[in-house]
Scaffold this motif. Structure first.
Motif, PDB file in Angstrom:
ATOM      1  N   SER A 129       0.838  -1.208   0.000  1.00 60.58           N
ATOM      2  CA  SER A 129       0.000   0.000   0.000  1.00 60.58           C
ATOM      3  C   SER A 129       0.871   1.255   0.000  1.00 60.58           C
ATOM      4  CB  SER A 129      -0.936   0.010   1.208  1.00 60.58           C
ATOM      5  OG  SER A 129      -0.175  -0.064   2.396  1.00 60.58           O
ATOM      6  N   GLU A 130       1.969   1.212   0.747  1.00 63.71           N
ATOM      7  CA  GLU A 130       2.878   2.355   0.804  1.00 63.71           C
ATOM      8  C   GLU A 130       3.569   2.538  -0.547  1.00 63.71           C
ATOM      9  OE1 GLU A 130       3.408   4.771   2.655  1.00 63.71           O
ATOM     10  OE2 GLU A 130       5.397   5.516   2.082  1.00 63.71           O
ATOM     11  N   LEU A 131       3.948   1.425  -1.141  1.00 66.81           N
ATOM     12  CA  LEU A 131       4.595   1.474  -2.455  1.00 66.81           C
ATOM     13  C   LEU A 131       3.650   2.107  -3.478  1.00 66.81           C
ATOM     14  CD1 LEU A 131       6.796   0.632  -4.516  1.00 66.81           C
ATOM     15  CD2 LEU A 131       5.675  -1.579  -4.666  1.00 66.81           C
ATOM     16  N   ARG A 132       2.398   1.671  -3.473  1.00 74.91           N
ATOM     17  CA  ARG A 132       1.425   2.215  -4.430  1.00 74.91           C
ATOM     18  C   ARG A 132       1.198   3.709  -4.213  1.00 74.91           C
ATOM     19  NH1 ARG A 132      -2.710  -2.909  -4.644  1.00 74.91           N
ATOM     20  NH2 ARG A 132      -1.563  -4.013  -6.252  1.00 74.91           N
ATOM     21  N   ARG A 133       1.163   4.100  -2.945  1.00 75.26           N
ATOM     22  CA  ARG A 133       0.962   5.512  -2.625  1.00 75.26           C
ATOM     23  C   ARG A 133       2.124   6.343  -3.161  1.00 75.26           C
ATOM     24  NH1 ARG A 133       1.976   9.233   0.948  1.00 75.26           N
ATOM     25  NH2 ARG A 133       3.525   7.970   2.048  1.00 75.26           N
ATOM     26  N   ARG A 134       3.335   5.813  -2.929  1.00 75.19           N
ATOM     27  CA  ARG A 134       4.521   6.548  -3.380  1.00 75.19           C
ATOM     28  C   ARG A 134       4.606   6.595  -4.906  1.00 75.19           C
ATOM     29  NH1 ARG A 134      10.089   5.905  -0.051  1.00 75.19           N
ATOM     30  NH2 ARG A 134       9.240   5.841   2.040  1.00 75.19           N
ATOM     31  N   ILE A 135       4.308   5.456  -5.523  1.00 74.18           N
ATOM     32  CA  ILE A 135       4.362   5.427  -6.986  1.00 74.18           C
ATOM     33  C   ILE A 135       3.341   6.401  -7.564  1.00 74.18           C
ATOM     34  CG2 ILE A 135       3.835   3.994  -9.017  1.00 74.18           C
ATOM     35  CD1 ILE A 135       5.263   1.707  -7.656  1.00 74.18           C
ATOM     36  N   ASP A 136       2.171   6.401  -6.990  1.00 76.56           N
ATOM     37  CA  ASP A 136       1.127   7.296  -7.473  1.00 76.56           C
ATOM     38  C   ASP A 136       1.564   8.751  -7.346  1.00 76.56           C
ATOM     39  OD1 ASP A 136      -1.574   7.376  -8.531  1.00 76.56           O
ATOM     40  OD2 ASP A 136      -2.039   8.496  -6.696  1.00 76.56           O
TER      41      ASP A 136
ATOM     42  N   HIS B  52       2.287  -1.803  -9.255  1.00 76.33           N
ATOM     43  CA  HIS B  52       1.426  -0.664  -8.935  1.00 76.33           C
ATOM     44  C   HIS B  52       0.101  -0.700  -9.674  1.00 76.33           C
ATOM     45  CE1 HIS B  52       0.064   3.362  -8.144  1.00 76.33           C
ATOM     46  NE2 HIS B  52       0.012   3.625  -9.430  1.00 76.33           N
ATOM     47  N   GLU B  53       0.119  -1.310 -10.870  1.00 74.21           N
ATOM     48  CA  GLU B  53      -1.102  -1.306 -11.667  1.00 74.21           C
ATOM     49  C   GLU B  53      -2.226  -1.955 -10.876  1.00 74.21           C
ATOM     50  OE1 GLU B  53      -2.888  -0.761 -15.659  1.00 74.21           O
ATOM     51  OE2 GLU B  53      -2.345   0.284 -13.848  1.00 74.21           O
ATOM     52  N   GLN B  54      -3.116  -1.153 -10.415  1.00 74.50           N
ATOM     53  CA  GLN B  54      -4.190  -1.672  -9.580  1.00 74.50           C
ATOM     54  C   GLN B  54      -5.546  -1.178 -10.079  1.00 74.50           C
ATOM     55  OE1 GLN B  54      -4.133   0.094  -5.659  1.00 74.50           O
ATOM     56  NE2 GLN B  54      -2.968   1.832  -6.419  1.00 74.50           N
ATOM     57  N   ALA B  55      -6.560  -1.899  -9.675  1.00 76.17           N
ATOM     58  CA  ALA B  55      -7.895  -1.532 -10.113  1.00 76.17           C
ATOM     59  C   ALA B  55      -8.312  -0.220  -9.443  1.00 76.17           C
ATOM     60  CB  ALA B  55      -8.872  -2.629  -9.742  1.00 76.17           C
ATOM     61  N   VAL B  56      -8.868   0.665 -10.236  1.00 79.26           N
ATOM     62  CA  VAL B  56      -9.388   1.927  -9.699  1.00 79.26           C
ATOM     63  C   VAL B  56     -10.897   1.896  -9.900  1.00 79.26           C
ATOM     64  CG1 VAL B  56      -9.422   4.436  -9.958  1.00 79.26           C
ATOM     65  CG2 VAL B  56      -7.284   3.192 -10.259  1.00 79.26           C
ATOM     66  N   ALA B  57     -11.616   2.105  -8.833  1.00 74.72           N
ATOM     67  CA  ALA B  57     -13.075   2.073  -8.959  1.00 74.72           C
ATOM     68  C   ALA B  57     -13.593   3.443  -9.358  1.00 74.72           C
ATOM     69  CB  ALA B  57     -13.701   1.641  -7.642  1.00 74.72           C
ATOM     70  N   MET B  58     -14.495   3.442 -10.281  1.00 77.01           N
ATOM     71  CA  MET B  58     -15.075   4.703 -10.735  1.00 77.01           C
ATOM     72  C   MET B  58     -15.953   5.317  -9.637  1.00 77.01           C
ATOM     73  SD  MET B  58     -17.311   5.320 -14.083  1.00 77.01           S
ATOM     74  CE  MET B  58     -15.858   5.404 -15.081  1.00 77.01           C
ATOM     75  N   PRO B  59     -15.873   6.619  -9.445  1.00 75.47           N
ATOM     76  CA  PRO B  59     -16.630   7.222  -8.338  1.00 75.47           C
ATOM     77  C   PRO B  59     -18.128   7.407  -8.632  1.00 75.47           C
ATOM     78  CG  PRO B  59     -15.344   8.896  -9.468  1.00 75.47           C
ATOM     79  CD  PRO B  59     -15.021   7.604 -10.119  1.00 75.47           C
ATOM     80  N   GLU B  60     -18.604   6.951  -9.764  1.00 78.20           N
ATOM     81  CA  GLU B  60     -20.029   7.099 -10.087  1.00 78.20           C
ATOM     82  C   GLU B  60     -20.672   5.726 -10.237  1.00 78.20           C
ATOM     83  OE1 GLU B  60     -20.205   9.456 -13.631  1.00 78.20           O
ATOM     84  OE2 GLU B  60     -19.927  11.328 -12.536  1.00 78.20           O
TER      85      GLU B  60
END
Lengths: 198, 176
Positions: A129-136, B52-60
């Protein structure tokens, strides 16, 4: 027992939508809206813009359904549409504002050329979670050219040549942008103190 | 390290280098500590981004999002109605050759029947937009040969009345 709609393949839904079946297209939107929105968000870094552009992408997708031949998956095809819309939008935004210092550096090699190699693995020891936050956060600090080239290469698995075509630049520029984007990401992720160039 | 070498190392990491140059980079990474460190850094970033590529949920909600898309599609359709293939095009696809064949048959009948004008036609041809029908009568054997073929379509323009040409032994009808 699974719902009939759930087990219908994308391609079957596309064929129905190509005949004008709006319900089939609605199901495709429902299935892939998150992925299309996520790509727009990663490129634009703005929720409202990402929503608008992803919505425009679906409208364009509907209008161009006749051109979909099934060479790639439907979601890949839709992702390419939203990427193109984001690139157009970013170009418009860039024209509106003055050339950033970062973009000017790109031609001369950029500050990343002079950075020391930080460590074999700048992300080692970080929780996911920390890694993802930093990458983002780090992605958000890149110029849109650097961010886009990283997204297209690492997330969309595009080759240099394809990225160059999408971004309207040379393969050499893609290689250069990708290199400096990675170096900058490394330095940001390692938590090195850097002066912000505004 | 020189910039072109750095970019080559990266291209090797991305699998974008021809085999001859890849061998050169393999050697460099094995012998040069600086190249090795740079490779490790680039590989680390590549791996981190993949994670890092993770699912992002749409806010609508799905319904609200779809309703906006549907409205936009309907608005676009009103402004720019979808171009449907006109029925006339379907008709033309088989009507034109049929008409040509009928005209050819009529012309042949006229050609082989004795007429007061007593003109012996050897060749009858009919051209329409995209088709050409041609007949040839071998007077010695008394046989008629008919050829039907597609031709390049003429540029779109105003329809023109059929034209006929006759030059002694041949008779041509142009339908545009």
């Amino acid at each position: 027992m699974p719902d009939q709609q759930d087990i219908t393949s994308d391609i079957a839904l596309v064929r129905l939508a190509q005949k004008g079946e709006m319900r089939a297209f609605e199901e495709l939107v429902g299935r892939h809206r998150d992925k299309v929105y996520a790509r727009a968000l990663s490129m634009m870094r703005n929720e409202d813009e990402a929503l608008d552009l992803s919505q425009d992408a679906w409208v364009k997708g509907w209008q161009r359904l006749g051109q979909f031949q099934g060479d790639s998956s439907f979601v890949t095809w839709m992702t390419r549409i939203v990427i193109n819309l984001c690139l157009d939008q970013l170009r418009k935004l860039k024209r509106k504002r003055a050339e950033s210092l970062e973009a000017m550096e790109e031609d001369s090699g950029g500050i990343e050329r002079h950075l020391e190699v930080v460590m074999p693995n700048p992300t080692a020891g970080l929780e996911l979670s920390e890694l993802r936050r930093r990458i983002d956060r780090a992605l958000g600090l890149l110029s849109h050219e650097h961010r886009t080239v990283l997204i297209l290469h690492e997330f969309e698995q595009m080759e240099y040549k394809e990225i160059a075509r999408q971004m309207g630049c040379s393969v050499g520029t893609v290689m250069s942008r990708l290199f400096y984007a990675r170096r900058r990401m490394a330095s940001l992720l390692a938590g090195l103190k850097r002066e912000k160039l505004e | 390290m020189k910039q072109d070498l750095e970019l080559k190392l990266q291209a090797w990491l991305d699998g974008e280098l021809p085999s001859a140059e890849a061998q050169e980079m393999r050697l460099l990474a094995a012998t040069d500590p600086e190249a090795r460190r740079l490779m490790a850094e680039l590989q680390g970033i590549k791996a981190a981004l993949l994670q890092h590529e993770q699912a992002v949920a749409m806010p609508e909600t799905r319904e609200f999002y779809w309703s906006k898309i549907q409205q936009q599609i309907q608005r676009q359709d009103r402004l720019h109605p979808p171009i449907l293939v006109p029925w006339s095009r379907h008709w033309r696809s088989w009507l034109a050759p049929l008409a040509a064949a009928c005209a050819l048959a009529a012309a042949l009948i006229l050609a082989v029947r004795p007429s007061p004008r007593a003109v012996a036609l050897n060749q009858v041809s009919i051209t329409a937009d995209g088709y050409e029908a041609r007949s040839f009568r071998d007077q010695s054997s008394g046989m008629n040969f008919v050829f039907l073929q597609e031709t390049p379509k003429a540029a779109a323009g105003q329809p023109q009345p059929a034209r006929t040409r006759e030059d002694g032994s041949s008779f041509t009808i142009d339908i545009e």
